[in-house]
Design a protein around this motif. Structure first.
Motif, PDB file in Angstrom:
ATOM      1  N   VAL A  67      19.135  24.947 -32.242  1.00  0.00           N
ATOM      2  CA  VAL A  67      18.965  26.336 -32.684  1.00  0.00           C
ATOM      3  C   VAL A  67      17.642  26.828 -32.124  1.00  0.00           C
ATOM      4  CG1 VAL A  67      18.843  27.922 -34.621  1.00  0.00           C
ATOM      5  CG2 VAL A  67      20.262  25.866 -34.790  1.00  0.00           C
ATOM      6  N   ALA A  68      17.728  27.621 -31.055  1.00  0.00           N
ATOM      7  CA  ALA A  68      16.514  28.147 -30.447  1.00  0.00           C
ATOM      8  C   ALA A  68      16.104  29.468 -31.066  1.00  0.00           C
ATOM      9  CB  ALA A  68      16.700  28.331 -28.939  1.00  0.00           C
ATOM     10  N   ASP A  69      17.082  30.209 -31.595  1.00  0.00           N
ATOM     11  CA  ASP A  69      16.806  31.534 -32.156  1.00  0.00           C
ATOM     12  C   ASP A  69      17.313  31.550 -33.587  1.00  0.00           C
ATOM     13  OD1 ASP A  69      16.367  34.125 -32.764  1.00  0.00           O
ATOM     14  OD2 ASP A  69      17.759  34.987 -31.316  1.00  0.00           O
ATOM     15  N   ALA A  70      16.393  31.598 -34.541  1.00  0.00           N
ATOM     16  CA  ALA A  70      16.795  31.568 -35.942  1.00  0.00           C
ATOM     17  C   ALA A  70      17.508  32.834 -36.373  1.00  0.00           C
ATOM     18  CB  ALA A  70      15.562  31.341 -36.839  1.00  0.00           C
ATOM     19  N   ALA A  71      17.411  33.898 -35.584  1.00  0.00           N
ATOM     20  CA  ALA A  71      18.029  35.170 -35.977  1.00  0.00           C
ATOM     21  C   ALA A  71      19.536  35.150 -35.836  1.00  0.00           C
ATOM     22  CB  ALA A  71      17.447  36.304 -35.135  1.00  0.00           C
ATOM     23  N   GLY A  72      20.093  34.232 -35.060  1.00  0.00           N
ATOM     24  CA  GLY A  72      21.535  34.187 -34.884  1.00  0.00           C
ATOM     25  C   GLY A  72      21.897  33.470 -33.607  1.00  0.00           C
ATOM     26  N   ALA A  73      23.210  33.366 -33.370  1.00  0.00           N
ATOM     27  CA  ALA A  73      23.697  32.672 -32.191  1.00  0.00           C
ATOM     28  C   ALA A  73      23.437  33.498 -30.943  1.00  0.00           C
ATOM     29  CB  ALA A  73      25.189  32.388 -32.344  1.00  0.00           C
ATOM     30  N   PRO A  74      23.197  32.839 -29.799  1.00  0.00           N
ATOM     31  CA  PRO A  74      23.006  33.576 -28.539  1.00  0.00           C
ATOM     32  C   PRO A  74      24.261  34.350 -28.163  1.00  0.00           C
ATOM     33  CG  PRO A  74      22.253  31.297 -28.361  1.00  0.00           C
ATOM     34  CD  PRO A  74      22.988  31.405 -29.660  1.00  0.00           C
ATOM     35  N   ASP A  75      24.074  35.363 -27.301  1.00  0.00           N
ATOM     36  CA  ASP A  75      25.207  36.207 -26.919  1.00  0.00           C
ATOM     37  C   ASP A  75      26.218  35.466 -26.063  1.00  0.00           C
ATOM     38  OD1 ASP A  75      24.080  38.307 -28.275  1.00  0.00           O
ATOM     39  OD2 ASP A  75      22.972  39.038 -26.544  1.00  0.00           O
ATOM     40  N   GLY A  76      25.746  34.606 -25.152  1.00  0.00           N
ATOM     41  CA  GLY A  76      26.658  33.865 -24.294  1.00  0.00           C
ATOM     42  C   GLY A  76      27.320  34.763 -23.264  1.00  0.00           C
ATOM     43  N   LEU A  77      28.592  34.506 -22.992  1.00  0.00           N
ATOM     44  CA  LEU A  77      29.344  35.274 -21.998  1.00  0.00           C
ATOM     45  C   LEU A  77      29.935  36.511 -22.666  1.00  0.00           C
ATOM     46  CD1 LEU A  77      31.197  32.448 -20.020  1.00  0.00           C
ATOM     47  CD2 LEU A  77      29.365  33.928 -19.193  1.00  0.00           C
TER      48      LEU A  77
ATOM     49  N   ALA B 209      22.834  22.829 -19.349  1.00  0.00           N
ATOM     50  CA  ALA B 209      24.239  22.465 -19.124  1.00  0.00           C
ATOM     51  C   ALA B 209      25.048  23.664 -18.642  1.00  0.00           C
ATOM     52  CB  ALA B 209      24.838  21.904 -20.413  1.00  0.00           C
ATOM     53  N   VAL B 210      24.779  24.847 -19.203  1.00  0.00           N
ATOM     54  CA  VAL B 210      25.492  26.054 -18.765  1.00  0.00           C
ATOM     55  C   VAL B 210      25.138  26.387 -17.326  1.00  0.00           C
ATOM     56  CG1 VAL B 210      25.673  28.545 -19.122  1.00  0.00           C
ATOM     57  CG2 VAL B 210      25.768  27.005 -21.075  1.00  0.00           C
ATOM     58  N   ARG B 211      23.856  26.315 -16.993  1.00  0.00           N
ATOM     59  CA  ARG B 211      23.446  26.604 -15.616  1.00  0.00           C
ATOM     60  C   ARG B 211      24.004  25.579 -14.633  1.00  0.00           C
ATOM     61  NH1 ARG B 211      18.648  27.836 -18.476  1.00  0.00           N
ATOM     62  NH2 ARG B 211      17.819  25.757 -18.057  1.00  0.00           N
ATOM     63  N   GLU B 212      24.077  24.318 -15.048  1.00  0.00           N
ATOM     64  CA  GLU B 212      24.625  23.289 -14.180  1.00  0.00           C
ATOM     65  C   GLU B 212      26.117  23.508 -13.950  1.00  0.00           C
ATOM     66  OE1 GLU B 212      24.594  19.904 -11.767  1.00  0.00           O
ATOM     67  OE2 GLU B 212      22.965  21.129 -12.569  1.00  0.00           O
ATOM     68  N   ALA B 213      26.844  23.886 -14.992  1.00  0.00           N
ATOM     69  CA  ALA B 213      28.271  24.180 -14.828  1.00  0.00           C
ATOM     70  C   ALA B 213      28.477  25.349 -13.868  1.00  0.00           C
ATOM     71  CB  ALA B 213      28.900  24.483 -16.187  1.00  0.00           C
ATOM     72  N   ALA B 214      27.630  26.360 -13.978  1.00  0.00           N
ATOM     73  CA  ALA B 214      27.728  27.504 -13.066  1.00  0.00           C
ATOM     74  C   ALA B 214      27.402  27.084 -11.639  1.00  0.00           C
ATOM     75  CB  ALA B 214      26.791  28.613 -13.529  1.00  0.00           C
ATOM     76  N   ARG B 215      26.379  26.257 -11.478  1.00  0.00           N
ATOM     77  CA  ARG B 215      25.982  25.828 -10.135  1.00  0.00           C
ATOM     78  C   ARG B 215      27.087  25.012  -9.474  1.00  0.00           C
ATOM     79  NH1 ARG B 215      24.391  21.622  -7.577  1.00  0.00           N
ATOM     80  NH2 ARG B 215      24.536  20.331  -9.444  1.00  0.00           N
TER      81      ARG B 215
ATOM     82  N   GLU C  20      31.221  24.959 -21.810  1.00  0.00           N
ATOM     83  CA  GLU C  20      29.907  24.501 -22.271  1.00  0.00           C
ATOM     84  C   GLU C  20      29.426  25.318 -23.463  1.00  0.00           C
ATOM     85  OE1 GLU C  20      28.230  21.940 -21.487  1.00  0.00           O
ATOM     86  OE2 GLU C  20      29.534  21.277 -19.857  1.00  0.00           O
ATOM     87  N   LEU C  21      29.643  26.614 -23.428  1.00  0.00           N
ATOM     88  CA  LEU C  21      29.229  27.460 -24.549  1.00  0.00           C
ATOM     89  C   LEU C  21      30.044  27.147 -25.798  1.00  0.00           C
ATOM     90  CD1 LEU C  21      28.776  30.834 -22.643  1.00  0.00           C
ATOM     91  CD2 LEU C  21      26.968  29.476 -23.697  1.00  0.00           C
ATOM     92  N   LEU C  22      31.334  26.839 -25.614  1.00  0.00           N
ATOM     93  CA  LEU C  22      32.158  26.456 -26.758  1.00  0.00           C
ATOM     94  C   LEU C  22      31.664  25.145 -27.356  1.00  0.00           C
ATOM     95  CD1 LEU C  22      34.600  26.885 -28.571  1.00  0.00           C
ATOM     96  CD2 LEU C  22      35.996  25.705 -26.849  1.00  0.00           C
ATOM     97  N   ARG C  23      31.305  24.202 -26.489  1.00  0.00           N
ATOM     98  CA  ARG C  23      30.754  22.941 -26.991  1.00  0.00           C
ATOM     99  C   ARG C  23      29.460  23.202 -27.756  1.00  0.00           C
ATOM    100  NH1 ARG C  23      30.649  17.343 -25.327  1.00  0.00           N
ATOM    101  NH2 ARG C  23      32.136  17.818 -23.689  1.00  0.00           N
ATOM    102  N   TYR C  24      28.625  24.098 -27.225  1.00  0.00           N
ATOM    103  CA  TYR C  24      27.380  24.403 -27.932  1.00  0.00           C
ATOM    104  C   TYR C  24      27.666  25.027 -29.294  1.00  0.00           C
ATOM    105  CZ  TYR C  24      23.276  26.861 -29.506  1.00  0.00           C
ATOM    106  OH  TYR C  24      22.267  27.333 -30.289  1.00  0.00           O
TER     107      TYR C  24
END
Length: 551
Positions: free
Chosen positions: A284-294, A397-403, A523-527
């Motif tokens: 949890v990097a942001d306590a305000a809520g989940a990241p936006d993702g895709l 992991a997300v950046r690696e999947a994209a790369r 990857e985002l679903l796994r997160y």
């Protein structure tokens, strides 16, 4: 110490441990093994404790050399069970004293075996106290012993017992080793801890309160919650094991701990709290809520950039021009077609590229060229937006999947273009009608010229104005018909170009989806899954207050 029942505490703990187990399993491919080692140890210890009789509560007495913990142990047991003396360290191995849980209950042997208490060091209480039924009290070696084996034994047992009684004396109650190495690390276990200031007989009565106040201050500075005014936390007591002052109160406090039969569950829950606190920044990097993702906007912008890298707009414009050229060829004047063919042959003789020669004539537009730099930029920007707000392991992991997806994407796009070439320009029926009209007007011009030549040669003709009219009508009507057809072709040509642009956009979007978006979404679903598991594991109630996604 709380009002929840033993079954409620164990039920909430099972939920949290199950979530932590799933969390570790889902995270193994994304986090280093040493990062998850503590969580794995807590799960192993919890499973081992779950297999033991819940009717027994293990409480260890821990303290420094000369703090009088063995004397206090004997005072609580009501007999001389642990060796005391002036030789330091006196306690070489842990000694246990067991108050049987009941005649028909299972015995404490399994618990003592797990603690690795040798048979010679196992004692039974001489005086049965109903308030202490099910208690296994341990006298630990000195935590500051000069013998390394003693300190290792203390550390091992402190990891396994349910509760701890920390014994300090008036001289070393502020000892930095005790506070920094033990009490600070055990701050999360305050509810299963008691802090005892022993040897108060060595202090004047008014000095006892002053030392207690200073001890509370030190504990507060280390983050140890104190159980005062009905709040959950560690109780701070003053006793004299030598004179017996305060021992009855301490025995009552220990009896309350043992009677609830929730100390083991609360100890494991505190261990889970500690693991969750240390693992928190990884989930949890942001306590305000989940990241936006895709987001839909990010996907749309990625498709736009991918279409630009493919040259979809330019290809659409080329298709529009191809339609207009075909319309000019089908509906233009015969003389214009002759000029166009001559220009195409000259271009070929000059050695111009086939594409230029085709445009000078009437060939199909060249296939679009994939810009690898444009594709890489589109993927990088998408990955940066999708990974924003994610903890570093999951963002990586997300950046690696994209790369990885971007490596083969240009070739996939090129292969897709080869397999799905641009469709041929259709031939509307009105083109045939216009071509027939141009042929009729050409015939009129030819007839008018022949008629005029015959008249100039002295041949009799019917009316000299008629051949002039035919020639004029053919010469003016053909360009007018070609202009009208060109105007009529603009709308269908624009629609055809737009259709070609959208065709290429769809091809690019499909390839981008399968090569880049799907792996990133996985990857985002796994997160999201591990984040939900983490929230449940970190929640004291087992995630009951997070019914949706734990965000």
């Amino acid at each position: 110490m709380g009002t929840e029942t033993a079954e409620e505490a164990r039920g909430a703990l099972r939920t949290r441990l199950g979530a932590l187990r799933e969390l570790v399993g889902l995270s193994r491919t994304r986090l280093e093994e040493q990062v998850l080692a503590e969580a794995g140890r807590v799960l192993e210890d919890a499973a081992a404790r779950e297999r033991l009789p819940p009717v027994y509560t293990t409480v260890a007495i821990a303290g420094a050399t000369g703090s009088g913990k063995s004397t206090l142990f004997n005072a609580l047991a009501g007999a001389q069970l642990s060796e005391i003396g002036v030789r330091r360290p006196t306690t070489a191995t842990a000694v246990s004293c067991t108050w049987e849980a009941g005649r028909h209950e299972v015995g404490p042997d399994a618990v003592l075996e797990r603690l690795n208490i040798p048979a010679r060091a196992r004692r039974r209480a001489h005086v049965m106290d109903a308030a202490l039924r099910g208690l296994i009290l341990l006298d630990l070696p000195d935590h500051d012993s000069v013998d390394t084996a003693h300190r290792e034994q203390v550390d091992r047992l402190l990891r396994l017992v349910d509760g701890v009684i920390w014994v300090v004396d008036p001289e070393k109650y502020a000892d930095a080793v005790l506070h920094e190495r033990y009490l600070k690390d055990f701050a999360g276990h305050a509810e299963v801890s008691l802090i005892v200031l022993n040897q108060t007989d060595r202090l004047p009565r008014d000095a006892v309160e002053a030392v207690l106040d200073d001890l509370r201050r030190l504990l507060d500075e280390r983050g140890v919650a104190l159980g005062e005014h009905g709040e959950p936390g560690a109780a701070v007591l003053a006793v004299s094991a030598l004179t017996g002052d305060g021992v009855a109160e301490l025995r009552a406090q220990i009896g309350e701990l043992a009677a609830t039969r929730t100390v083991a569950a609360r100890r494991v829950a505190a261990d889970v709290d500690g693991v969750a606190k240390r693992l928190g920044p990884l989930y949890v990097a942001d306590a305000a809520g989940a990241p936006d993702g895709l987001t839909a906007r990010a996907r749309e912008e990625f498709e736009d950039r991918l279409a630009a890298a493919l040259g979809a707009r330019a290809a659409g414009q080329a298709a529009e021009r191809a339609w207009l050229r075909r319309a000019d060829r089908a509906c233009g004047t015969p003389w214009a077609q002759v000029v166009r063919r001559v220009a195409a042959r000259r271009a070929e003789r000059r050695g111009e590229p086939p594409a230029l020669a085709a445009r000078a004539g009437d060939g199909p537009p060249p296939p679009p060229v994939v810009s690898r730099a444009g594709v890489d930029q589109a993927v990088r920007r998408l990955a940066a937006e999708a990974a924003e707000g994610l903890p570093e392991p999951w963002g990586r992991a997300v950046r690696e999947a994209a790369r990885e997806g971007a490596e083969g994407l240009p070739r996939e796009l090129e292969t897709t273009l080869e397999q799905h070439p641009a469709p041929p320009v259709p031939r509307p029926r009105w083109w045939s009608a216009a071509a027939s009209g141009q042929a009729f007007l050409l015939a009129a011009q030819f007839l008018g010229v022949c008629w005029l030549l015959a008249a100039l040669a002295g041949q009799p003709v019917v009316g000299r104005w008629l051949p002039l009219a035919l020639l004029l009508a053919g010469s003016v009507g053909a360009p007018l018909l070609a202009w009208a057809c060109r105007a009529a072709a603009r709308g269908p040509a624009a629609a055809w170009g737009q259709q070609e642009e959208w065709r290429l956009r769809r091809l690019a979007a499909d390839r981008g989806h399968s090569q880049v978006l799907e792996p990133m979404a996985a990857e985002l679903l796994r997160y999201r899954e591990v984040r939900e598991r983490f929230v449940i594991a970190a929640s004291p109630s087992g995630g009951a207050e997070f019914p949706e996604d734990g965000a």
